[in-house]
Design a protein around this motif. Structure first.
Motif, PDB file in Angstrom:
ATOM      1  N   LEU A  49      33.070  18.174  -4.686  1.00 17.89           N
ATOM      2  CA  LEU A  49      32.787  16.834  -5.179  1.00 17.89           C
ATOM      3  C   LEU A  49      32.426  15.868  -4.051  1.00 17.89           C
ATOM      4  N   LEU A  50      32.820  16.191  -2.834  1.00 27.13           N
ATOM      5  CA  LEU A  50      32.533  15.336  -1.689  1.00 27.13           C
ATOM      6  C   LEU A  50      31.262  15.750  -0.956  1.00 27.13           C
ATOM      7  N   LYS A  51      30.595  16.778  -1.460  1.00 21.69           N
ATOM      8  CA  LYS A  51      29.408  17.300  -0.781  1.00 21.69           C
ATOM      9  C   LYS A  51      28.207  17.232  -1.723  1.00 21.69           C
ATOM     10  N   PHE A  52      27.634  16.041  -1.831  1.00 27.75           N
ATOM     11  CA  PHE A  52      26.536  15.829  -2.772  1.00 27.75           C
ATOM     12  C   PHE A  52      25.297  16.637  -2.400  1.00 27.75           C
ATOM     13  N   GLU A  53      25.132  16.885  -1.105  1.00 25.96           N
ATOM     14  CA  GLU A  53      23.932  17.612  -0.681  1.00 25.96           C
ATOM     15  C   GLU A  53      23.946  19.063  -1.145  1.00 25.96           C
ATOM     16  N   GLN A  54      25.116  19.581  -1.525  1.00 27.80           N
ATOM     17  CA  GLN A  54      25.224  20.956  -1.975  1.00 27.80           C
ATOM     18  C   GLN A  54      25.156  21.088  -3.496  1.00 27.80           C
ATOM     19  N   MET A  55      25.046  19.970  -4.197  1.00 28.84           N
ATOM     20  CA  MET A  55      25.024  20.006  -5.654  1.00 28.84           C
ATOM     21  C   MET A  55      23.593  20.130  -6.162  1.00 28.84           C
ATOM     22  N   ASP A  56      23.434  20.845  -7.256  1.00 23.43           N
ATOM     23  CA  ASP A  56      22.124  21.028  -7.872  1.00 23.43           C
ATOM     24  C   ASP A  56      22.005  20.065  -9.052  1.00 23.43           C
ATOM     25  N   PHE A  57      21.632  18.812  -8.759  1.00 19.59           N
ATOM     26  CA  PHE A  57      21.546  17.796  -9.809  1.00 19.59           C
ATOM     27  C   PHE A  57      20.369  18.050 -10.742  1.00 19.59           C
ATOM     28  N   GLU A  58      19.321  18.638 -10.237  1.00 24.90           N
ATOM     29  CA  GLU A  58      18.168  18.931 -11.086  1.00 24.90           C
ATOM     30  C   GLU A  58      18.539  19.926 -12.178  1.00 24.90           C
ATOM     31  N   PHE A  59      19.281  20.965 -11.805  1.00 26.04           N
ATOM     32  CA  PHE A  59      19.697  21.963 -12.791  1.00 26.04           C
ATOM     33  C   PHE A  59      20.694  21.365 -13.786  1.00 26.04           C
ATOM     34  N   ALA A  60      21.596  20.505 -13.293  1.00 30.20           N
ATOM     35  CA  ALA A  60      22.563  19.857 -14.185  1.00 30.20           C
ATOM     36  C   ALA A  60      21.851  18.960 -15.190  1.00 30.20           C
ATOM     37  N   ALA A  61      20.819  18.251 -14.739  1.00 36.97           N
ATOM     38  CA  ALA A  61      20.043  17.412 -15.649  1.00 36.97           C
ATOM     39  C   ALA A  61      19.311  18.264 -16.684  1.00 36.97           C
ATOM     40  N   TRP A  62      18.812  19.426 -16.249  1.00 32.43           N
ATOM     41  CA  TRP A  62      18.170  20.359 -17.181  1.00 32.43           C
ATOM     42  C   TRP A  62      19.159  20.785 -18.266  1.00 32.43           C
ATOM     43  N   GLN A  63      20.386  21.059 -17.893  1.00 35.27           N
ATOM     44  CA  GLN A  63      21.392  21.442 -18.878  1.00 35.27           C
ATOM     45  C   GLN A  63      21.650  20.321 -19.873  1.00 35.27           C
ATOM     46  N   MET A  64      21.691  19.089 -19.393  1.00 34.56           N
ATOM     47  CA  MET A  64      21.946  17.958 -20.291  1.00 34.56           C
ATOM     48  C   MET A  64      20.843  17.808 -21.324  1.00 34.56           C
TER      49      MET A  64
END
Length: 269
Positions: A49-64
């Motif tokens: 949760l403290l490492k935003f650069e390692q998160m895949d926000f594009e894929f999470a948005a696709w899931q939403m």
């Protein structure tokens, strides 16, 4: 020239050497999976949760997006994760971060609609995130996790991960959030907040659709787990209960949206 017919000397392996060499062998895959406890998974998840650069926000948005249009595709990804990473639950908190962002934006809309001050807005946001989403999700996920492992398992050697049960809640929570905390806000003042039957019909229908989404996506989540059976019970029990509640509230003159809006206001004032 004479050739020796005696067999080559055998290598003598001491019990200590044998024991040491056996312990050098890697543990079997099943052992590694069983020993990788839920606490360790939770720690790694929260640490990300403290490492935003390692998160895949594009894929999470696709899931939403697909939770609205085709939630089956989202759960196919969960099945792929089980095959590649030996777990159903998400190991990337990007979805949770985006969900918290949506709650923040929707809380601004509620603050404007309810006329909340800045401090009351912060209080409202904390309630929505930590009580309505997380605490309620922990309770619902724990109950369904227990029911699934106790009564719906056909393979008693495996069980449903609690983290996956919580992920199902987060998946199911997102469409109702969009329906009730975004779309409904635009119609509340002009349509839903009045004491007419049509206002009650519109407001209660919003809640029926939102609850229907939650139930259906929850059902899909547990139906995607191969070790479970009879998951249709979730639909057979929850959908009729929601329909009965919908009809009763309309007949009793209860505007659910109006009642919940007053509850939200009184909770933070």
């Amino acid at each position: 020239m004479k050739y020796s017919t005696s067999p080559p000397p055998s290598r003598c392996i001491s019990p200590m050497t044998s024991r040491r060499s056996s312990t050098m062998l890697p543990p079997p895959v099943t052992c590694r999976q069983d020993c990788f406890g839920a606490a360790t998974k939770c720690y790694k998840y929260l640490r990300k949760l403290l490492k935003f650069e390692q998160m895949d926000f594009e894929f999470a948005a696709w899931q939403m997006v697909y939770l609205f249009t085709s939630p089956q595709k989202v759960y196919r990804n969960f099945q792929s994760r089980k095959q590649t990473k030996s777990q159903f639950a998400r190991d990337d908190p990007a979805f949770l971060v985006l969900l918290a962002g949506c709650l923040f934006v929707s809380s601004i809309g509620f603050a404007i609609l309810l006329g909340l001050s800045f401090l009351h807005f912060i209080k409202f946001l904390l309630y929505v995130v930590f009580v309505d989403c997380i605490t309620a999700g922990i309770i619902v996920a724990s109950v369904l996790w227990f029911v699934a492992n106790k009564y719906l398992r056909r393979d008693k050697t495996q069980d449903v991960e609690w983290g996956y049960a919580f992920d199902i809640h987060l998946n199911a929570f997102f469409p109702p959030l969009m329906i009730l905390h975004f779309i409904q806000l635009f119609l509340y003042k002009g349509v839903i907040s009045h004491d007419y039957f049509f206002s009650r019909l519109v407001g209660n229908t919003f809640w029926l659709v939102a609850i229907g989404y939650y139930i259906y996506i929850t059902f899909l989540g547990y139906a995607s787990v191969e070790i479970l059976h009879k998951t249709h019970v979730i639909l057979q029990t929850a959908i009729p209960a929601a329909m009965v509640m919908y009809i009763v509230t309309l007949a009793a003159g209860i505007n659910i949206s109006q009642q919940l809006m007053e509850f939200y206001h009184d909770r933070v004032i």
